[in-house]
Design a protein around this motif. Sequence first.
Motif, PDB file in Angstrom:
ATOM      1  N   LYS A 107      28.061 -51.240  75.606  1.00  0.00           N
ATOM      2  CA  LYS A 107      29.317 -51.531  74.911  1.00  0.00           C
ATOM      3  C   LYS A 107      29.105 -51.488  73.391  1.00  0.00           C
ATOM      4  N   LYS A 163      35.954 -37.070  69.243  1.00  0.00           N
ATOM      5  CA  LYS A 163      35.487 -37.259  70.627  1.00  0.00           C
ATOM      6  C   LYS A 163      34.215 -36.441  70.910  1.00  0.00           C
ATOM      7  N   ASN A 170      31.925 -38.217  73.133  1.00  0.00           N
ATOM      8  CA  ASN A 170      32.541 -38.891  74.287  1.00  0.00           C
ATOM      9  C   ASN A 170      31.884 -38.541  75.624  1.00  0.00           C
ATOM     10  N   LEU A 199      38.569 -51.008  70.663  1.00  0.00           N
ATOM     11  CA  LEU A 199      37.128 -50.867  70.442  1.00  0.00           C
ATOM     12  C   LEU A 199      36.494 -49.735  71.237  1.00  0.00           C
ATOM     13  N   GLU A 200      36.981 -49.536  72.465  1.00  0.00           N
ATOM     14  CA  GLU A 200      36.391 -48.491  73.321  1.00  0.00           C
ATOM     15  C   GLU A 200      37.497 -47.608  73.917  1.00  0.00           C
ATOM     16  N   PRO A 201      38.146 -46.832  73.056  1.00  0.00           N
ATOM     17  CA  PRO A 201      39.270 -46.017  73.565  1.00  0.00           C
ATOM     18  C   PRO A 201      38.857 -44.968  74.589  1.00  0.00           C
ATOM     19  N   GLN A 202      37.557 -44.696  74.686  1.00  0.00           N
ATOM     20  CA  GLN A 202      37.099 -43.702  75.667  1.00  0.00           C
ATOM     21  C   GLN A 202      37.374 -44.137  77.105  1.00  0.00           C
ATOM     22  N   TRP A 203      37.509 -45.478  77.317  1.00  0.00           N
ATOM     23  CA  TRP A 203      37.850 -45.929  78.671  1.00  0.00           C
ATOM     24  C   TRP A 203      39.263 -45.497  79.042  1.00  0.00           C
ATOM     25  N   TRP A 225      27.980 -43.756  83.165  1.00  0.00           N
ATOM     26  CA  TRP A 225      27.993 -43.562  84.624  1.00  0.00           C
ATOM     27  C   TRP A 225      26.570 -43.476  85.159  1.00  0.00           C
ATOM     28  N   GLN A 257      28.585 -40.331  75.928  1.00  0.00           N
ATOM     29  CA  GLN A 257      28.757 -41.744  76.241  1.00  0.00           C
ATOM     30  C   GLN A 257      29.218 -41.936  77.686  1.00  0.00           C
ATOM     31  N   HIS A 258      30.211 -41.143  78.068  1.00  0.00           N
ATOM     32  CA  HIS A 258      30.793 -41.235  79.406  1.00  0.00           C
ATOM     33  C   HIS A 258      29.728 -40.986  80.480  1.00  0.00           C
ATOM     34  N   ASN A 295      28.824 -47.986  72.339  1.00  0.00           N
ATOM     35  CA  ASN A 295      30.150 -47.342  72.427  1.00  0.00           C
ATOM     36  C   ASN A 295      30.970 -47.648  71.168  1.00  0.00           C
ATOM     37  N   ILE A 296      30.964 -48.923  70.776  1.00  0.00           N
ATOM     38  CA  ILE A 296      31.757 -49.356  69.623  1.00  0.00           C
ATOM     39  C   ILE A 296      31.232 -48.719  68.331  1.00  0.00           C
ATOM     40  N   LYS A 302      35.038 -41.972  63.927  1.00  0.00           N
ATOM     41  CA  LYS A 302      36.351 -42.024  63.263  1.00  0.00           C
ATOM     42  C   LYS A 302      36.203 -41.580  61.808  1.00  0.00           C
ATOM     43  N   ASP A 307      40.742 -42.800  78.042  1.00  0.00           N
ATOM     44  CA  ASP A 307      40.635 -41.376  78.398  1.00  0.00           C
ATOM     45  C   ASP A 307      40.098 -41.217  79.819  1.00  0.00           C
ATOM     46  N   MET A 308      39.063 -42.010  80.124  1.00  0.00           N
ATOM     47  CA  MET A 308      38.475 -41.885  81.463  1.00  0.00           C
ATOM     48  C   MET A 308      39.492 -42.262  82.546  1.00  0.00           C
ATOM     49  N   THR A 323      32.097 -44.982  68.323  1.00  0.00           N
ATOM     50  CA  THR A 323      33.530 -44.768  68.077  1.00  0.00           C
ATOM     51  C   THR A 323      33.846 -44.966  66.599  1.00  0.00           C
TER      52      THR A 323
END
Lengths: 138, 171
Positions: free
Chosen positions: B88, B110, B113, A89-93, B121, B116-117, B91-92, B99, A95-96, B95
């Motif tokens: 979350k 990405k 990404n 569900l959250e593949p970015q984790w 943080w 989101q990242h 994020n879902i 896709k 990567d991090m 993603t």
Amino acid sequence: MTTINIAKDYSLFTGLRHCNISEKSGEDFYHTKLNTAFKEAFEKEDKLTIILDGVDGFAPSFLDEAFGNLVYDFGLTNVKAYLEVASLLEPQWIDMITQQTYPQWEKRREKNIFPKKTITHKPWFRIVDSKIECKKWI
Amino acid sequence: MDLILTSISNITKEEMGYSEWIDLFGIIITALLSWWIVNTIQKRIDNQRTLKDHLISEILSIRTDYRLMLINIKIGESHPKYLKIKLKDLNIKTTDIMKIVSNKYRIDNKYLNHYQHDLNWLITDNKEYINSFKTDSKIILSQESMIHFLIFEANNDHLFNDLIVRINDSN
């Protein structure tokens, strides 16, 4: 292969980085689950899989502290060889963890910058001179 | 089609040679082929447009959710644990949509990404967020934190528009 599903085997609700600022923190997960599970996988030369999906969400600091401590205690080469992190569900984790946490904590290990511990933990495992030792390191 | 049929009717009233029949046959085949091509291609273009519109509206909806989340944080109406769940959820959704966008239009899945990242943080490592976490009380940003949030928005808001333009321009 051993699997830890954080939602089922640890908690549905995860906290922040350290024990003194939240319950179910990354520091707590590392010391109550991940350290021992990885040591066992390492000894058996088995793969340990950590499933991230299913919890109420992650603060990135939780993941950074948990997987960073693992790199600090066992070294990046061993972590890469015996640990797999899974999330559909959250593949970015993933990567991090692999692109940010791993190299940052490996540098920290090389420079002996100790991880911060905010409560007293039971003795835990660490590889020193290619041997596993168990004690209160800090 | 009516024009073709009328022409055929007029032509057949006169005597037709072998070459005229071939010409006529050619005209009919060309007309049918043109009709088939126009219909099929138009349908395909319509389908592509519908899909693009759908994906763009999904991306706009995600952007709106992010914007609302940030507004609520800035006005002191957010609770840390709900925010973690909301992040979350976004994020879902992101993603998932990326896709499809990546498969259909060869845009890097990405692409968002970093957004989101950095946002994850920014929010969860914020001092006021951390202080409110245990009690799950409302987060009241300090002036310094507020500036960090405003800078983040100013630097990243264009990403969604850029993505929409790229989808729109894709074949």
